[in-house]
Scaffold this motif. Structure first.
Motif, PDB file in Angstrom:
ATOM      1  N   SER A  17     -10.318   1.998  -5.509  1.00  0.00           N
ATOM      2  CA  SER A  17      -9.456   3.191  -5.432  1.00  0.00           C
ATOM      3  C   SER A  17      -8.776   3.494  -6.763  1.00  0.00           C
ATOM      4  CB  SER A  17      -8.396   3.002  -4.341  1.00  0.00           C
ATOM      5  OG  SER A  17      -7.445   2.009  -4.712  1.00  0.00           O
ATOM      6  N   PRO A  35      -2.543   0.945  -4.677  1.00  0.00           N
ATOM      7  CA  PRO A  35      -3.373   0.242  -3.681  1.00  0.00           C
ATOM      8  C   PRO A  35      -4.152  -0.935  -4.245  1.00  0.00           C
ATOM      9  CG  PRO A  35      -3.588   2.624  -3.447  1.00  0.00           C
ATOM     10  CD  PRO A  35      -2.811   2.388  -4.693  1.00  0.00           C
ATOM     11  N   THR A  80     -13.268   2.973   2.811  1.00  0.00           N
ATOM     12  CA  THR A  80     -12.989   1.614   3.297  1.00  0.00           C
ATOM     13  C   THR A  80     -12.727   1.632   4.796  1.00  0.00           C
ATOM     14  OG1 THR A  80     -12.041   0.966   1.164  1.00  0.00           O
ATOM     15  CG2 THR A  80     -11.453  -0.379   3.074  1.00  0.00           C
ATOM     16  N   TYR A  94       0.832  -1.207   0.000  1.00  0.00           N
ATOM     17  CA  TYR A  94       0.000   0.000   0.000  1.00  0.00           C
ATOM     18  C   TYR A  94       0.868   1.260   0.000  1.00  0.00           C
ATOM     19  CZ  TYR A  94      -4.484  -2.298   0.756  1.00  0.00           C
ATOM     20  OH  TYR A  94      -5.629  -3.046   0.592  1.00  0.00           O
ATOM     21  N   SER A 107      -1.553   4.854   2.851  1.00  0.00           N
ATOM     22  CA  SER A 107      -1.907   5.128   1.458  1.00  0.00           C
ATOM     23  C   SER A 107      -3.015   6.180   1.369  1.00  0.00           C
ATOM     24  CB  SER A 107      -2.355   3.833   0.778  1.00  0.00           C
ATOM     25  OG  SER A 107      -2.532   4.018  -0.600  1.00  0.00           O
ATOM     26  N   ALA A 108      -3.956   6.125   2.309  1.00  0.00           N
ATOM     27  CA  ALA A 108      -5.034   7.123   2.335  1.00  0.00           C
ATOM     28  C   ALA A 108      -4.496   8.491   2.731  1.00  0.00           C
ATOM     29  CB  ALA A 108      -6.123   6.688   3.319  1.00  0.00           C
ATOM     30  N   LEU A 117      -2.870   0.549   4.516  1.00  0.00           N
ATOM     31  CA  LEU A 117      -3.998   1.207   3.858  1.00  0.00           C
ATOM     32  C   LEU A 117      -4.161   2.641   4.358  1.00  0.00           C
ATOM     33  CD1 LEU A 117      -7.411  -0.401   3.076  1.00  0.00           C
ATOM     34  CD2 LEU A 117      -7.352   1.860   4.092  1.00  0.00           C
ATOM     35  N   SER A 120      -9.913  -1.327  -2.114  1.00  0.00           N
ATOM     36  CA  SER A 120      -8.624  -1.078  -2.771  1.00  0.00           C
ATOM     37  C   SER A 120      -8.763  -1.127  -4.289  1.00  0.00           C
ATOM     38  CB  SER A 120      -7.603  -2.113  -2.301  1.00  0.00           C
ATOM     39  OG  SER A 120      -7.431  -2.054  -0.896  1.00  0.00           O
ATOM     40  N   LEU A 151     -10.364   4.527  -0.456  1.00  0.00           N
ATOM     41  CA  LEU A 151      -9.613   4.021   0.698  1.00  0.00           C
ATOM     42  C   LEU A 151     -10.135   4.622   1.999  1.00  0.00           C
ATOM     43  CD1 LEU A 151      -5.939   4.029  -0.642  1.00  0.00           C
ATOM     44  CD2 LEU A 151      -7.524   2.106  -0.472  1.00  0.00           C
TER      45      LEU A 151
END
Length: 255
Positions: A179, A58, A189, A53, A111-112, A108, A176, A186
């Motif tokens: 995304s 992602p 999520t 991630y 990554s967000a 995750l 993911s 994300l």
């Protein structure tokens, strides 16, 4: 039975369909595979999925997450097929699963955060990530503590499989993939995982509480009725031949 009674819906209808052939293939080759080694390999695979991630797209990480979820069933299936189940194996698998859950949700979340705009959005994403992570750990803790303290898994007493591990990882997988088309997927999520996990815990807590309070009340009622019957029997023994009349006079007709 190659699956488990406590399997969630994704494991039962999707993951086992894929993991079972892998497990049977390994066993059919007569490879002397230690299920704990498979657990370690699956854990490494899951942690790599979490790391992806941060360093790649992602959606690729999401595919890896679902693959890790499928492979997570292989160790237990091999153990059941070859009769190598052990209490340590169950403990070991459960503990390493938590490492994977943490790695995936942290990855995750990072990554967000990369797509966040401004300090306020960073704070919101951080809060959402803490809710999702703590909720996931609470679900696992409740299951383990229920088995240890109450002697049963919530799913065996009518519990709702709303956010079991297989469901959570599948939600991460779907979010993911989305995304790639919708950048903020994300963030959503994290919201969905957080809401579902806490709802899962509260619903199943209510179900467990109702069941065991009802059982406690029933035991108390049975104990009270037994004591009453013993008292009546002793009274009739003392009264002798006039026991029926004496009992009614003392206790009344509605005893």
């Amino acid at each position: 039975m190659i699956g488990k009674p406590t399997d969630g819906p994704i494991s039962r209808y999707i993951n086992r369909k894929l993991s079972a052939p892998i497990s049977r293939f390994i066993v059919s080759r007569r490879w002397d595979v230690d299920p704990n080694i498979v657990t370690i390999m699956t854990t490494v695979f899951g942690i790599i999925a979490g790391a992806l991630y941060v360093i790649t797209y992602p959606w690729i990480a999401g595919i890896m997450v679902q693959l890790a979820s499928v492979l997570d069933g292989v160790d237990g299936e091999i153990a059941r097929i070859t009769n190598k189940q052990s209490k340590f194996g169950g403990f070991f698998d459960s503990l390493l699963d938590r490492f994977v859950d943490i790695a995936i949700l942290i990855g995750l979340s990072v990554s967000a955060l990369v797509i966040s705009e401004g300090p306020n959005e960073v704070k919101v994403i951080f809060f959402l990530s803490m809710i999702a992570l703590s909720g996931s750990l609470l679900v696992s803790f409740m299951n383990a503590r229920s088995e240890a303290s109450l002697g049963t898994h919530p799913s065996k007493v009518g519990g709702v499989p709303l956010a079991t591990r297989d469901v959570r990882l599948f939600i991460v997988f779907i979010g993911s993939i989305m995304s790639a088309f919708y950048v903020e997927a994300l963030i959503w999520t994290l919201i969905v995982v957080g809401v579902m996990t806490y709802t899962h815990v509260l619903l199943n807590l209510g179900i467990l509480s109702k069941r065991f309070w009802t059982r406690k009340e029933n035991r108390a009622l049975i104990h009270k009725e037994s004591a009453r019957n013993i008292g009546v029997a002793e009274l009739e023994e003392v009264c002798g031949g006039s026991s029926g009349r004496a009992t009614k006079e003392i206790l009344g007709d509605n005893r």
